[in-house]
Design a protein around this motif. Structure first.
Motif, PDB file in Angstrom:
ATOM      1  N   THR A 153       0.791  -1.221   0.000  1.00  0.00           N
ATOM      2  CA  THR A 153       0.000   0.000   0.000  1.00  0.00           C
ATOM      3  C   THR A 153       0.827   1.277   0.000  1.00  0.00           C
ATOM      4  O   THR A 153       0.323   2.317  -0.392  1.00  0.00           O
ATOM      5  CB  THR A 153      -0.919   0.057   1.228  1.00  0.00           C
ATOM      6  N   ASP A 154       2.068   1.237   0.463  1.00  0.00           N
ATOM      7  CA  ASP A 154       2.762   2.512   0.518  1.00  0.00           C
ATOM      8  C   ASP A 154       3.606   2.767  -0.712  1.00  0.00           C
ATOM      9  O   ASP A 154       4.303   3.764  -0.784  1.00  0.00           O
ATOM     10  CB  ASP A 154       3.626   2.615   1.787  1.00  0.00           C
ATOM     11  N   GLY A 155       3.533   1.884  -1.682  1.00  0.00           N
ATOM     12  CA  GLY A 155       4.181   2.166  -2.958  1.00  0.00           C
ATOM     13  C   GLY A 155       5.691   2.187  -2.941  1.00  0.00           C
ATOM     14  O   GLY A 155       6.314   2.669  -3.872  1.00  0.00           O
ATOM     15  N   LYS A 156       6.319   1.681  -1.890  1.00  0.00           N
ATOM     16  CA  LYS A 156       7.777   1.781  -1.837  1.00  0.00           C
ATOM     17  C   LYS A 156       8.426   0.448  -2.163  1.00  0.00           C
ATOM     18  O   LYS A 156       7.953  -0.608  -1.754  1.00  0.00           O
ATOM     19  CB  LYS A 156       8.220   2.181  -0.426  1.00  0.00           C
ATOM     20  N   LEU A 157       9.517   0.527  -2.832  1.00  0.00           N
ATOM     21  CA  LEU A 157      10.266  -0.683  -3.168  1.00  0.00           C
ATOM     22  C   LEU A 157      10.889  -1.281  -1.920  1.00  0.00           C
ATOM     23  O   LEU A 157      11.082  -2.493  -1.813  1.00  0.00           O
ATOM     24  CB  LEU A 157      11.346  -0.337  -4.193  1.00  0.00           C
ATOM     25  N   SER A 158      11.182  -0.444  -0.930  1.00  0.00           N
ATOM     26  CA  SER A 158      11.806  -0.961   0.295  1.00  0.00           C
ATOM     27  C   SER A 158      10.873  -1.909   1.026  1.00  0.00           C
ATOM     28  O   SER A 158      11.308  -2.828   1.714  1.00  0.00           O
ATOM     29  CB  SER A 158      12.207   0.190   1.211  1.00  0.00           C
ATOM     30  N   THR A 159       9.564  -1.692   0.862  1.00  0.00           N
ATOM     31  CA  THR A 159       8.630  -2.615   1.488  1.00  0.00           C
ATOM     32  C   THR A 159       8.680  -3.973   0.798  1.00  0.00           C
ATOM     33  O   THR A 159       8.453  -5.006   1.436  1.00  0.00           O
ATOM     34  CB  THR A 159       7.196  -2.050   1.430  1.00  0.00           C
ATOM     35  N   VAL A 160       8.969  -3.974  -0.499  1.00  0.00           N
ATOM     36  CA  VAL A 160       9.131  -5.246  -1.202  1.00  0.00           C
ATOM     37  C   VAL A 160      10.290  -6.023  -0.580  1.00  0.00           C
ATOM     38  O   VAL A 160      10.199  -7.224  -0.330  1.00  0.00           O
ATOM     39  CB  VAL A 160       9.390  -5.009  -2.702  1.00  0.00           C
ATOM     40  N   TYR A 161      11.355  -5.302  -0.305  1.00  0.00           N
ATOM     41  CA  TYR A 161      12.510  -5.943   0.332  1.00  0.00           C
ATOM     42  C   TYR A 161      12.135  -6.514   1.689  1.00  0.00           C
ATOM     43  O   TYR A 161      12.468  -7.642   2.043  1.00  0.00           O
ATOM     44  CB  TYR A 161      13.637  -4.919   0.474  1.00  0.00           C
ATOM     45  N   ARG A 162      11.385  -5.728   2.433  1.00  0.00           N
ATOM     46  CA  ARG A 162      10.936  -6.175   3.755  1.00  0.00           C
ATOM     47  C   ARG A 162      10.102  -7.443   3.626  1.00  0.00           C
ATOM     48  O   ARG A 162      10.215  -8.381   4.414  1.00  0.00           O
ATOM     49  CB  ARG A 162      10.114  -5.068   4.403  1.00  0.00           C
ATOM     50  N   LEU A 163       9.243  -7.428   2.616  1.00  0.00           N
ATOM     51  CA  LEU A 163       8.373  -8.586   2.396  1.00  0.00           C
ATOM     52  C   LEU A 163       9.193  -9.839   2.152  1.00  0.00           C
ATOM     53  O   LEU A 163       8.933 -10.901   2.728  1.00  0.00           O
ATOM     54  CB  LEU A 163       7.468  -8.313   1.183  1.00  0.00           C
ATOM     55  N   ILE A 164      10.221  -9.722   1.322  1.00  0.00           N
ATOM     56  CA  ILE A 164      10.988 -10.911   0.969  1.00  0.00           C
ATOM     57  C   ILE A 164      11.806 -11.406   2.147  1.00  0.00           C
ATOM     58  O   ILE A 164      11.893 -12.606   2.403  1.00  0.00           O
ATOM     59  CB  ILE A 164      11.848 -10.615  -0.262  1.00  0.00           C
ATOM     60  N   GLN A 165      12.382 -10.470   2.895  1.00  0.00           N
ATOM     61  CA  GLN A 165      13.104 -10.866   4.095  1.00  0.00           C
ATOM     62  C   GLN A 165      12.169 -11.565   5.060  1.00  0.00           C
ATOM     63  O   GLN A 165      12.484 -12.611   5.623  1.00  0.00           O
ATOM     64  CB  GLN A 165      13.688  -9.631   4.793  1.00  0.00           C
ATOM     65  N   GLY A 166      11.000 -10.962   5.262  1.00  0.00           N
ATOM     66  CA  GLY A 166      10.025 -11.536   6.172  1.00  0.00           C
ATOM     67  C   GLY A 166       9.591 -12.925   5.735  1.00  0.00           C
ATOM     68  O   GLY A 166       9.404 -13.821   6.557  1.00  0.00           O
ATOM     69  N   SER A 167       9.449 -13.118   4.421  1.00  0.00           N
ATOM     70  CA  SER A 167       9.026 -14.425   3.937  1.00  0.00           C
ATOM     71  C   SER A 167      10.033 -15.488   4.320  1.00  0.00           C
ATOM     72  O   SER A 167       9.673 -16.606   4.677  1.00  0.00           O
ATOM     73  CB  SER A 167       8.875 -14.419   2.424  1.00  0.00           C
ATOM     74  N   LYS A 168      11.315 -15.126   4.220  1.00  0.00           N
ATOM     75  CA  LYS A 168      12.347 -16.096   4.582  1.00  0.00           C
ATOM     76  C   LYS A 168      12.219 -16.482   6.048  1.00  0.00           C
ATOM     77  O   LYS A 168      12.302 -17.661   6.406  1.00  0.00           O
ATOM     78  CB  LYS A 168      13.723 -15.515   4.317  1.00  0.00           C
ATOM     79  N   VAL A 169      12.001 -15.476   6.907  1.00  0.00           N
ATOM     80  CA  VAL A 169      11.867 -15.745   8.334  1.00  0.00           C
ATOM     81  C   VAL A 169      10.679 -16.668   8.580  1.00  0.00           C
ATOM     82  O   VAL A 169      10.769 -17.652   9.322  1.00  0.00           O
ATOM     83  CB  VAL A 169      11.676 -14.417   9.099  1.00  0.00           C
ATOM     84  N   ILE A 170       9.563 -16.337   7.936  1.00  0.00           N
ATOM     85  CA  ILE A 170       8.359 -17.133   8.156  1.00  0.00           C
ATOM     86  C   ILE A 170       8.551 -18.560   7.663  1.00  0.00           C
ATOM     87  O   ILE A 170       8.172 -19.527   8.323  1.00  0.00           O
ATOM     88  CB  ILE A 170       7.165 -16.485   7.429  1.00  0.00           C
ATOM     89  N   PHE A 171       9.165 -18.677   6.507  1.00  0.00           N
ATOM     90  CA  PHE A 171       9.377 -19.997   5.939  1.00  0.00           C
ATOM     91  C   PHE A 171      10.241 -20.831   6.877  1.00  0.00           C
ATOM     92  O   PHE A 171       9.962 -22.006   7.128  1.00  0.00           O
ATOM     93  CB  PHE A 171      10.042 -19.828   4.577  1.00  0.00           C
TER      94      PHE A 171
END
Lengths: 851, 56
Positions: free
Chosen positions: A776-794
């Motif tokens: 929702t905030d349109g930032k590419l940095s959130t994409v990075y956060r998402l991918i890092q978070g996915s690794k943690v969750i996985f």
């Protein structure tokens, strides 16, 4: 405009926060008065809460209590309408803001005639009786608690409306009205006059999903009832192990437990049976299969024991198993519901009404009524409702919805235009060729839906593991049964049941969904809305990242941040000529905006200019406007001050555009670089996560190459001038797992074709329906956060699986040896679930390490 | 302790009433929109005020 909205929102936030603190400090009866007294002296619009500029012509100065200031005539009119309806209490209730909706300028006379059309009413409205009809519409414009109150109290003030119910979670409004007393279009207009816009409901949110949700709630209640009561009775059995219990009571309790378990096993566990049967038919193992077997076997065993008068009954285990599993499913559903419907929805891509011309007369008709051969008139800045052919004069059309190219194209007479595009030129007439579902935009939406079904090829980790698990546990139970048969049927049954219960994968059934649900919540806090729980695994393994250019990497609207004139010559004609001759260059866009903010530029003549690619323009043979590099090659002397100024501006990340002639420097512009510092950093971080980073864009080759240069991506990995289908093609033929991040409707095919599609705000919400994640905030940095978070969750999910496997192996070996009876097995099972639950829910996966 | 034969069914019937109430409220749509229900207390004052106005 965006920046202004943001600061207004921040002010509003502060205001509401201070209000809430005041609420806590003042007594309830005084609550209604504080709103005005707290902000005496501050100029805030009474209706929407935005700050007002000094001179507001819309202040209501009739009262002495003159805090009735409004920011615009829209708010003032709404205020008057609300008071006229007798619903002035609204202004005591709009204290808590629900959604940060930026103010949309509502059009003066929006027509709601489409609400009355036969087509719409027959498909969307339901007739309850002669005098009562009901319709559910999608609603936008709710931004505070008072709005809900306002809408639900309208029926009392208007004749003909029986009931209005607002569903905040889904953004819908249900209207019950008397069709003989009032037309639905009038209701639409009334709502619009109060500031709320209605649209027809998007069909993808089917009523089937709503029913499933409700049915789950019912089952959960019954399961809870059964589980709690059987557990209460089971306590007496545990106690009976030590103190003994007369047979009469024991039999009574056992039969009562049986009766209590019946509804759970027959009604509540139905979802598990359904899933098992469906997956059996498909010859696939499913996690619900051992669960169903355990439930039924446990129940049958307990029944036989009850009939025979034996003491080994497991009703509480069966019931609590059903309850816990249902609870897990419900939590999962709940979070999904919330996030699927949690944003302002469904701005329609095609307008609801159009102006049709028959002979010499024009009339406004619902778009649904248009047919091939109709002549439509589309004015400036209006969206085209149909696919067709231009017949009046050449048109200037903005096709960004379909192609992503935001520069308007000139369409000659007789050439095709498409529904959803924007008319940027004069009013034109169009001969309709295709309407409704046959338009290109509708088929693009449908196409992207088609791609989605193929995506479930990426299987869930827990389902795969559950598959092996199921087979293994069934096999183990069977072996156990056959082996212990020598010692008698009862012993064999007991041991095999223990095996089944112990190896029941509740850790997979409860812990993983809970972990995912919590992950969704955590993601939501950071502005990430996840639709598909599969993505965590895929994202952590992904190799290729495809990025859209405009809006994702580049800031689509560069601005002039700094301007200084050194000589007094008039440079405006130079700037104007520059823009006229290099329209596509992003720096020209910025200059154009700057120029239009100065006065009287349109009277300037456009001078002839020559474009030097990579350098700038030569205007009128002796004037130059261009990059600093080019200026340096002229060797014109500049003062120390100017040098340090240029260094300063460059270090701020601004692009320098200079204007000079052969001898002197005239002026300098500092234009904010179209790629922000953050983006470059983020792209570097992303490069470490993916093997390949590729740019896909519909923009010109030159612009794409330039962007690739700025972020250090090789030219082989940057593709320009791609149509939406071409982007999807590239992604679907790539090797390895691909992730696509993009915005705008033109990316929807590509988003659907990728293994994970990340929709970044800045485009239409249509992208959301084809993407798996929405940022929702349109930032590419959130994409990075998402991918890092996915690794943690996985990782976490893998860990819970590990724990589950460990417990099961231990439990299994003990059960097979006959060392535990089903009762103890039933105790071990929740222990393993709780442990894996604790692991699954610990920590905040989306918090980055340095925060 | 034969009274347990009466007490147990009785208490079960009572809790059944509670369950029935829950099931009715779900069917009635009270659990459909949990966001909206949060703000019901806010509107209580206005409701009482308007009822008073009507009574007057």
């Amino acid at each position: 405009m965006r920046a202004a909205n943001h600061t207004c929102y921040k002010d509003r936030q502060k205001r509401h926060l201070s209000l809430i603190i005041d609420i806590m400090n003042t007594s309830v009866t005084n609550r209604c008065d504080f709103q005005i007294s707290n902000h005496a002296g501050k100029n805030i619009c009474l209706h929407c809460g935005l700050l007002i500029q000094e001179k507001s012509p819309w202040a209501d100065n009739s009262d002495n209590n003159s805090n009735k200031n409004f920011c615009c005539s829209g708010c003032k009119i709404i205020y008057e309408t609300i008071n006229r309806l007798g619903l002035g209490d609204y202004y005591k209730l709009n204290i808590i803001e629900l959604t940060p909706s930026f103010k949309k300028r509502l059009k003066r006379d929006k027509s709601f005639a489409w609400l009355d059309s036969e087509k719409f009413l027959s498909s969307h409205a339901r007739k309850i009786s002669e005098l009562l009809s009901g319709v559910t519409l999608s609603l936008s414009g709710i931004h505070c608690t008072g709005c809900v109150w306002l809408l639900e109290n309208i029926p009392g003030t208007i004749d003909g409306i029986d009931q209005i119910k607002v569903n905040l979670t889904r953004g819908e409004i249900k209207i019950l009205y008397n069709p003989q007393r009032i037309k639905l279009s009038k209701i639409g207009e009334l709502l619009y006059s109060l500031g709320y816009d209605v649209h027809s409901l998007n069909e993808t949110r089917s009523s089937r999903q709503k029913l499933a949700y409700k049915s789950l709630q019912l089952k959960l209640g019954v399961a809870a009832f059964c589980a709690l009561n059987t557990m209460m009775l089971a306590v007496s059995f545990f106690q009976a192990i030590y103190t003994g219990m007369p047979d009469s009571y024991a039999t009574f309790f056992r039969w009562t437990s049986l009766l209590l378990t019946l509804p759970a096993v027959i009604y509540c566990a139905k979802p598990f049976y359904n899933n098992s049967i469906i997956s059996l038919k498909m010859h696939k193992p499913h996690i619900d299969q051992p669960i169903s077997v355990a439930i039924i076997a446990g129940f049958i065993l307990s029944c036989t024991n009850t009939l025979l008068g034996n003491a080994n009954v497991y009703y509480d285990s069966v019931c609590s198993l059903i309850f816990l599993l249902l609870a897990g499913r419900y939590l999962q559903q709940l979070s999904l519901e919330k996030y699927l419907y949690g944003f302002e929805s469904n701005r329609n891509l095609i307008p609801e009404t159009a102006v049709r011309k028959i002979d010499a007369t024009t009339s406004e008709v619902p778009t649904a009524d248009l047919e091939e051969g109709d002549i439509i008139i589309v004015g400036n800045n209006q969206i085209l409702p149909v696919d067709g052919k231009v017949i009046s004069n050449s048109a200037l059309i903005d096709n960004s919805i379909i192609t992503g190219e935001s520069t308007p194209l000139k369409i000659a007479i007789g050439c095709a235009v498409y529904a959803g595009s924007l008319n940027k030129g004069e009013t034109i007439e169009i001969l309709t060729k295709k309407t409704g579902d046959a338009t290109k935009i509708a088929s693009l939406i449908k196409e992207s839906e088609k791609y989605r079904d193929f995506k479930s090829a990426a299987s869930k980790l827990s389902e795969k593991a559950a598959g092996y698990f199921v087979l293994f546990s069934a096999f183990a139970a069977l072996c156990c049964f056959l082996y212990w048969l020598n010692d008698g049927l009862q012993v064999a049954l007991n041991t095999s049941l223990s095996v089944l219960i112990v190896t029941c994968p509740c850790a997979l059934g409860i812990a993983t969904p809970t972990a995912l649900a919590l992950a969704f919540q955590s993601a939501r806090k950071y502005g990430i809305i996840i639709k598909n729980p599969d993505i965590f695994e895929i994202l952590s393994k992904a190799r290729n990242l495809y990025l859209d250019k405009t809006g994702t990497i580049t800031n689509p609207y560069p601005v002039v941040k700094y301007f200084r004139q050194f000589e007094s010559n008039d440079i405006k004609p130079i700037v104007k000529s520059c823009i006229a001759h290099s329209q596509h260059h992003p720096l020209s866009l910025a200059l154009g905006k700057w120029l239009s903010s100065c006065e009287e530029f349109s009277s300037q003549k456009i001078l002839p200019a020559l474009l030097e690619p990579g350098k700038g323009l030569i205007v009128d043979d002796c004037l130059y406007i261009g990059s600093k590099k080019w200026f340096d090659s002229f060797h014109i002397s500049i003062s120390k001050e100017q040098t340090s100024l240029f260094n300063d501006l460059s270090s701020q990340g601004l692009s320098l555009v200079l204007i000079w002639n052969n001898f002197q420097l005239y002026a300098v512009f500092g234009i904010e670089n179209s790629i922000s510092h953050d983006t470059v950093e983020t792209i570097n971080k992303l490069k470490s996560l993916f093997s390949n980073l590729i740019i896909l864009s519909g923009d010109h080759h030159a612009a794409v190459a330039r962007t690739a240069e700025l972020i250090n991506i090789s030219k082989d990995n940057a593709f320009g001038e791609l149509a939406p289908e071409a982007k999807a093609q590239i992604i679907s033929t790539s090797e390895g797992i691909s992730v696509m991040a993009g915005d705008g409707f033109n990316d929807s095919l590509a988003l659907a074709a990728a293994d994970v599609g990340i929709g970044i705000k800045g485009g239409l919400e249509a992208a959301f329906s084809s993407s798996d994640v929405y940022i929702t905030d349109g930032k590419l940095s959130t994409v990075y956060r998402l991918i890092q978070g996915s690794k943690v969750i996985f990782k976490k999910i893998r860990m819970t699986l590990l724990i589950s496997i460990l417990y099961n192996l231990t439990g299994l070996s003990l059960a097979v040896c006959g060392l535990i009876n089903p009762l103890i097995a039933a105790l071990i099972m929740p222990a393993s679930s709780v442990t894996s639950l604790l692991v699954a829910t610990s920590g905040n996966p989306f918090k980055l390490k340095n925060e | 302790m034969d009274i347990i034969y009466l007490l147990l069914p009785l208490s079960l019937i009572l809790s059944c009433c509670g369950l029935a109430a829950y099931l009715w409220s779900v069917k009635n749509g009270q659990f459909d929109d949990l966001e909206r229900s949060k703000f019901n207390p806010l509107y209580e004052d206005q409701k009482i005020q308007s009822e008073n106005k009507q009574n007057k």
